[in-house]
Each structure stands twice: as C-alpha cells, then as structure tokens.
Enzyme design. Sequence first.
Site, PDB file in Angstrom:
ATOM      1  N   HIS A  54       0.841  -1.205   0.000  1.00  0.00           N
ATOM      2  CA  HIS A  54       0.000   0.000   0.000  1.00  0.00           C
ATOM      3  C   HIS A  54       0.871   1.247   0.000  1.00  0.00           C
ATOM      4  O   HIS A  54       2.092   1.156   0.166  1.00  0.00           O
ATOM      5  CB  HIS A  54      -0.989  -0.006   1.157  1.00  0.00           C
ATOM      6  N   HIS A  56       1.281   3.927   1.946  1.00  0.00           N
ATOM      7  CA  HIS A  56       1.793   4.642   3.122  1.00  0.00           C
ATOM      8  C   HIS A  56       3.326   4.701   3.084  1.00  0.00           C
ATOM      9  O   HIS A  56       3.988   3.751   2.662  1.00  0.00           O
ATOM     10  CB  HIS A  56       1.321   3.974   4.412  1.00  0.00           C
ATOM     11  N   ASP A  58       5.730   4.385   5.119  1.00  0.00           N
ATOM     12  CA  ASP A  58       6.575   3.386   5.778  1.00  0.00           C
ATOM     13  C   ASP A  58       6.560   2.045   5.045  1.00  0.00           C
ATOM     14  O   ASP A  58       7.190   1.086   5.493  1.00  0.00           O
ATOM     15  CB  ASP A  58       6.192   3.217   7.246  1.00  0.00           C
ATOM     16  N   HIS A  59       5.858   1.984   3.920  1.00  0.00           N
ATOM     17  CA  HIS A  59       5.871   0.787   3.078  1.00  0.00           C
ATOM     18  C   HIS A  59       6.348   1.122   1.662  1.00  0.00           C
ATOM     19  O   HIS A  59       7.142   0.384   1.088  1.00  0.00           O
ATOM     20  CB  HIS A  59       4.478   0.153   3.027  1.00  0.00           C
ATOM     21  N   HIS A 110      -7.576  -0.805   5.152  1.00  0.00           N
ATOM     22  CA  HIS A 110      -6.516   0.034   5.735  1.00  0.00           C
ATOM     23  C   HIS A 110      -6.221   1.189   4.791  1.00  0.00           C
ATOM     24  O   HIS A 110      -6.128   2.346   5.201  1.00  0.00           O
ATOM     25  CB  HIS A 110      -5.279  -0.808   5.984  1.00  0.00           C
ATOM     26  N   ASP A 130      -0.398  -4.240   5.922  1.00  0.00           N
ATOM     27  CA  ASP A 130      -1.100  -3.770   7.125  1.00  0.00           C
ATOM     28  C   ASP A 130      -2.562  -4.219   7.136  1.00  0.00           C
ATOM     29  O   ASP A 130      -3.408  -3.579   7.755  1.00  0.00           O
ATOM     30  CB  ASP A 130      -1.019  -2.245   7.212  1.00  0.00           C
ATOM     31  N   HIS A 169       4.499  -5.367  10.130  1.00  0.00           N
ATOM     32  CA  HIS A 169       4.990  -4.766  11.370  1.00  0.00           C
ATOM     33  C   HIS A 169       5.129  -5.797  12.480  1.00  0.00           C
ATOM     34  O   HIS A 169       4.435  -6.817  12.495  1.00  0.00           O
ATOM     35  CB  HIS A 169       4.018  -3.685  11.877  1.00  0.00           C
TER      36      HIS A 169
END
Length: 251
Positions: A54, A56, A58-59, A110, A130, A169
């Site tokens: 996805h 975001h 942090d990905h 998400h 996520d 995570h």
Amino acid sequence: MNIHLVPALKDNYMYLLVDKESGNAAAVDPVEPEKLLQKVEELQVNLTTVLTTHHHWDHAGGNVELAKLRPGLIVVGGDERVGALTKQVKHGDEITLGSLKVKSLFTPCHTSGHICYFVDEKDPAVFTGDTLFVAGCGRFFEGNAEQMYKALIGILSELPDHTKVYCGHEYTLQNFKFATHVEPSNPAADEMKKRCENLRNEGKPTVPSTIGEEKKYNPFMRVKESSILQYTKTSDPVEAMKILRSEKDSF
C-alpha cells in the site's frame, strides 16, 4: 522459494522473496532501499521486482529511491499513490518471478488500494502488509468493517491453513494483550502469546505465523465464533469486526 526478513525503521518488516531456480528476487515494501540492497548483494540474487502492499510512506516510501538505484525494476501496487509504480494490479492478477507465480489479493480497508501477495507453492506464503498482523489487523483508515471482513474472512481465511503469514509490522505482543483480553479462556492465544514473548526477549521476530494459527487466536479472524459474538454482544460478524477494531483503537 526463499523468504528473507529484513527489519526496517522502528518496527517494520521488509522482505526479499527469492526464486531459487532463477535467482530472481522481489522486494516487498522496501522502505529502506540501501539496507534492502545490502541483503540483495549478500545473497547474490537478481532484484527484478518490487511488491508494494500500500501507499503509506513506511511501506512505499523507498520505492522512488530504489528505482533510481536499480533502473528497470518492475514496481507493483494496487494504487496510483504508490511511488515509482510501473504495474498496477487488481484482484487475481499474477506476477511472474522466475518460476514463481505471485497472485495479487485486493484487500481494501486500511487503504483503498491495499494488496496482499500470495505465493502458491508447496510451502505457500502471503505478504499481508497492514491488513493482517499476527493476532491483529490494520486500522480502518480508508475503509470499513465490511471490507475488512471480506479481506480477512472472505479472502485470507480461504488460503491453505499452512500458508505462512508475513506481515508488515512487529505489533504482535500488543496484539496479544488485546486478543487475550477479548478471549481470556482461549488456550491457543495464551500459548502463542508466551511463545512470542520468548521470541522477542531473544531479539527474534514473531513473524511468520500461519493462516491456520491466526484462525485459532486472532480475534479479527474469529468474528464468526460464539466467544467473539458474545464478547461484542452481537450476532452479526461484521458488526463484531467493527466493535473489535473500535475497541482496539483505544486499547
């Protein structure tokens, strides 16, 4: 296939999926490109593909830099917001990685474009970003309980029970605090919680779990079970999903 876990940031996991036959490799959510490339060099594999769950940061935040460092990469994702995207996929699309077939599973909630990636081998694996965590699920940032119900119960629960789950995570211990709060008499949750506490005390990841294990202790995968329905005081599994996530958000 071989799957190599590469820790990133504070509690993220990147992965390197390697087709042993060809030596070709795919990076899953490579947020720290240089760290990921160190692993590529160490293993002496040929990085051809990026699988992005996805958009975001942090990905997907490392995609642009990685694409610059390794020109010609195929960057896969389900959302136009994914950095350096070259191949947008939808549910059921397959990506070829050497002799491996990687199937895209559309799991919006998400984020509206979230994709999980399933590799259907003798020892199958799914990269869940996520959407599904060990003993938990992602927040409903861009979706709702109906979507997460479909993602977890309609799609991921239907994968073979021995499918290994590689999530985005290391949230496991906090997730188990909630899971054992919801189902205090669930022996599977209590047993796995202790096992994961030992792993973390040794500095080891709690990933992977399996789909079959998640069905035994993950409350979000168990919303059709009588114990969960009793806890959430509803007969509707979708409503139970909504109630559980609302409680977990402030737990």
